[in-house]
Write a protein that holds these residues in place. Sequence first.
Motif, mmCIF file in Angstrom:
data_model
loop_
_atom_site.group_PDB
_atom_site.id
_atom_site.type_symbol
_atom_site.label_atom_id
_atom_site.label_comp_id
_atom_site.label_asym_id
_atom_site.label_seq_id
_atom_site.Cartn_x
_atom_site.Cartn_y
_atom_site.Cartn_z
ATOM 1 N N LEU A 260 22.169 -1.617 41.202
ATOM 2 C CA LEU A 260 23.017 -2.511 40.410
ATOM 3 C C LEU A 260 22.327 -2.936 39.120
ATOM 4 C CD1 LEU A 260 24.513 -4.742 43.253
ATOM 5 C CD2 LEU A 260 25.756 -3.101 41.821
ATOM 6 N N LYS A 261 21.025 -3.212 39.198
ATOM 7 C CA LYS A 261 20.283 -3.600 38.004
ATOM 8 C C LYS A 261 20.219 -2.439 37.006
ATOM 9 C CE LYS A 261 17.388 -7.242 39.943
ATOM 10 N NZ LYS A 261 16.012 -7.668 40.265
ATOM 11 N N ASP A 262 19.995 -1.224 37.516
ATOM 12 C CA ASP A 262 19.970 -0.053 36.640
ATOM 13 C C ASP A 262 21.325 0.152 35.967
ATOM 14 O OD1 ASP A 262 17.334 0.393 37.323
ATOM 15 O OD2 ASP A 262 17.785 1.983 38.772
ATOM 16 N N GLU A 263 22.386 -0.012 36.750
ATOM 17 C CA GLU A 263 23.741 0.111 36.214
ATOM 18 C C GLU A 263 23.985 -0.936 35.125
ATOM 19 O OE1 GLU A 263 27.753 0.122 38.476
ATOM 20 O OE2 GLU A 263 26.312 1.150 39.778
ATOM 21 N N ARG A 264 23.562 -2.154 35.396
ATOM 22 C CA ARG A 264 23.716 -3.235 34.417
ATOM 23 C C ARG A 264 22.982 -2.904 33.126
ATOM 24 N NH1 ARG A 264 20.384 -8.320 35.724
ATOM 25 N NH2 ARG A 264 18.825 -6.779 35.146
ATOM 26 N N ASP A 265 21.748 -2.392 33.244
ATOM 27 C CA ASP A 265 20.968 -2.043 32.058
ATOM 28 C C ASP A 265 21.650 -0.935 31.257
ATOM 29 O OD1 ASP A 265 19.116 -3.953 32.776
ATOM 30 O OD2 ASP A 265 17.726 -2.511 33.683
ATOM 31 N N GLN A 266 22.186 0.066 31.947
ATOM 32 C CA GLN A 266 22.890 1.154 31.264
ATOM 33 C C GLN A 266 24.118 0.622 30.534
ATOM 34 O OE1 GLN A 266 23.723 4.006 34.318
ATOM 35 N NE2 GLN A 266 21.705 4.972 34.203
ATOM 36 N N LEU A 267 24.863 -0.267 31.175
ATOM 37 C CA LEU A 267 26.055 -0.828 30.546
ATOM 38 C C LEU A 267 25.686 -1.683 29.337
ATOM 39 C CD1 LEU A 267 28.136 -1.735 33.711
ATOM 40 C CD2 LEU A 267 28.671 0.020 32.015
ATOM 41 N N ARG A 268 24.594 -2.416 29.434
ATOM 42 C CA ARG A 268 24.146 -3.222 28.286
ATOM 43 C C ARG A 268 23.779 -2.316 27.114
ATOM 44 N NH1 ARG A 268 20.401 -7.983 30.978
ATOM 45 N NH2 ARG A 268 22.116 -9.374 31.470
ATOM 46 N N GLN A 269 23.091 -1.208 27.392
ATOM 47 C CA GLN A 269 22.732 -0.266 26.338
ATOM 48 C C GLN A 269 23.977 0.342 25.710
ATOM 49 O OE1 GLN A 269 20.107 2.539 28.225
ATOM 50 N NE2 GLN A 269 18.300 1.255 27.966
ATOM 51 N N GLN A 270 24.944 0.673 26.549
ATOM 52 C CA GLN A 270 26.190 1.257 26.053
ATOM 53 C C GLN A 270 26.944 0.250 25.175
ATOM 54 O OE1 GLN A 270 28.793 2.631 29.146
ATOM 55 N NE2 GLN A 270 30.036 3.838 27.745
ATOM 56 N N VAL A 271 26.989 -0.998 25.590
ATOM 57 C CA VAL A 271 27.653 -2.033 24.792
ATOM 58 C C VAL A 271 26.933 -2.193 23.451
ATOM 59 C CG1 VAL A 271 28.101 -4.516 24.636
ATOM 60 C CG2 VAL A 271 28.686 -3.272 26.719
ATOM 61 N N ALA A 272 25.617 -2.202 23.465
ATOM 62 C CA ALA A 272 24.850 -2.338 22.221
ATOM 63 C C ALA A 272 25.132 -1.155 21.292
ATOM 64 C CB ALA A 272 23.361 -2.433 22.528
ATOM 65 N N GLN A 273 25.188 0.049 21.855
ATOM 66 C CA GLN A 273 25.465 1.247 21.057
ATOM 67 C C GLN A 273 26.877 1.189 20.470
ATOM 68 O OE1 GLN A 273 25.326 4.917 23.249
ATOM 69 N NE2 GLN A 273 25.075 6.155 21.409
ATOM 70 N N LEU A 274 27.845 0.796 21.269
ATOM 71 C CA LEU A 274 29.220 0.695 20.780
ATOM 72 C C LEU A 274 29.349 -0.389 19.718
ATOM 73 C CD1 LEU A 274 31.144 1.119 24.148
ATOM 74 C CD2 LEU A 274 31.060 2.749 22.247
ATOM 75 N N HIS A 275 28.626 -1.486 19.908
ATOM 76 C CA HIS A 275 28.638 -2.557 18.915
ATOM 77 C C HIS A 275 28.079 -2.044 17.584
ATOM 78 C CE1 HIS A 275 28.575 -6.638 17.374
ATOM 79 N NE2 HIS A 275 27.319 -6.469 17.024
ATOM 80 N N MET A 276 26.979 -1.305 17.654
ATOM 81 C CA MET A 276 26.375 -0.753 16.443
ATOM 82 C C MET A 276 27.339 0.218 15.759
ATOM 83 S SD MET A 276 22.648 1.071 15.998
ATOM 84 C CE MET A 276 23.097 2.422 17.086
ATOM 85 N N MET A 277 28.003 1.058 16.532
ATOM 86 C CA MET A 277 28.964 2.008 15.971
ATOM 87 C C MET A 277 30.128 1.265 15.308
ATOM 88 S SD MET A 277 28.964 4.848 19.023
ATOM 89 C CE MET A 277 30.363 5.755 18.402
ATOM 90 N N LEU A 278 30.579 0.198 15.931
ATOM 91 C CA LEU A 278 31.668 -0.590 15.377
ATOM 92 C C LEU A 278 31.253 -1.235 14.053
ATOM 93 C CD1 LEU A 278 34.501 -1.794 15.679
ATOM 94 C CD2 LEU A 278 33.495 -3.632 17.018
ATOM 95 N N GLU A 279 30.046 -1.780 14.009
ATOM 96 C CA GLU A 279 29.551 -2.382 12.772
ATOM 97 C C GLU A 279 29.435 -1.333 11.665
ATOM 98 O OE1 GLU A 279 29.067 -5.614 11.989
ATOM 99 O OE2 GLU A 279 30.014 -5.970 13.926
ATOM 100 N N GLN A 280 28.965 -0.140 12.022
ATOM 101 C CA GLN A 280 28.850 0.935 11.023
ATOM 102 C C GLN A 280 30.227 1.338 10.512
ATOM 103 O OE1 GLN A 280 26.666 3.988 13.083
ATOM 104 N NE2 GLN A 280 24.679 3.068 12.634
ATOM 105 N N ALA A 281 31.197 1.413 11.409
ATOM 106 C CA ALA A 281 32.552 1.777 11.007
ATOM 107 C C ALA A 281 33.139 0.700 10.101
ATOM 108 C CB ALA A 281 33.432 1.973 12.237
#
Length: 55
Positions: free
Chosen positions: A25-46
């Motif tokens: 569960l902790k690993d899953e949470r970390d992966q989801l946090r990374q994915q959210v950060a990446q999507l946030h960065m992509m959104l800001e770039q767009a």
Amino acid sequence: MGTLMPATPTQTLYVSVRRDELRKLKDERDQLRQQVAQLHMMLEQARSGDKAINL
């Protein structure tokens, strides 16, 4: 008006989780946090790209 119901006391729920399940569960949470950060960065770039086009 509706009928008032008395408030029920808060109940606590206890759950057992095995160590391997918790680690997963902790690993899953970390992966989801990374994915959210990446999507946030992509959104800001767009957004900044859209602003540059509109200028």
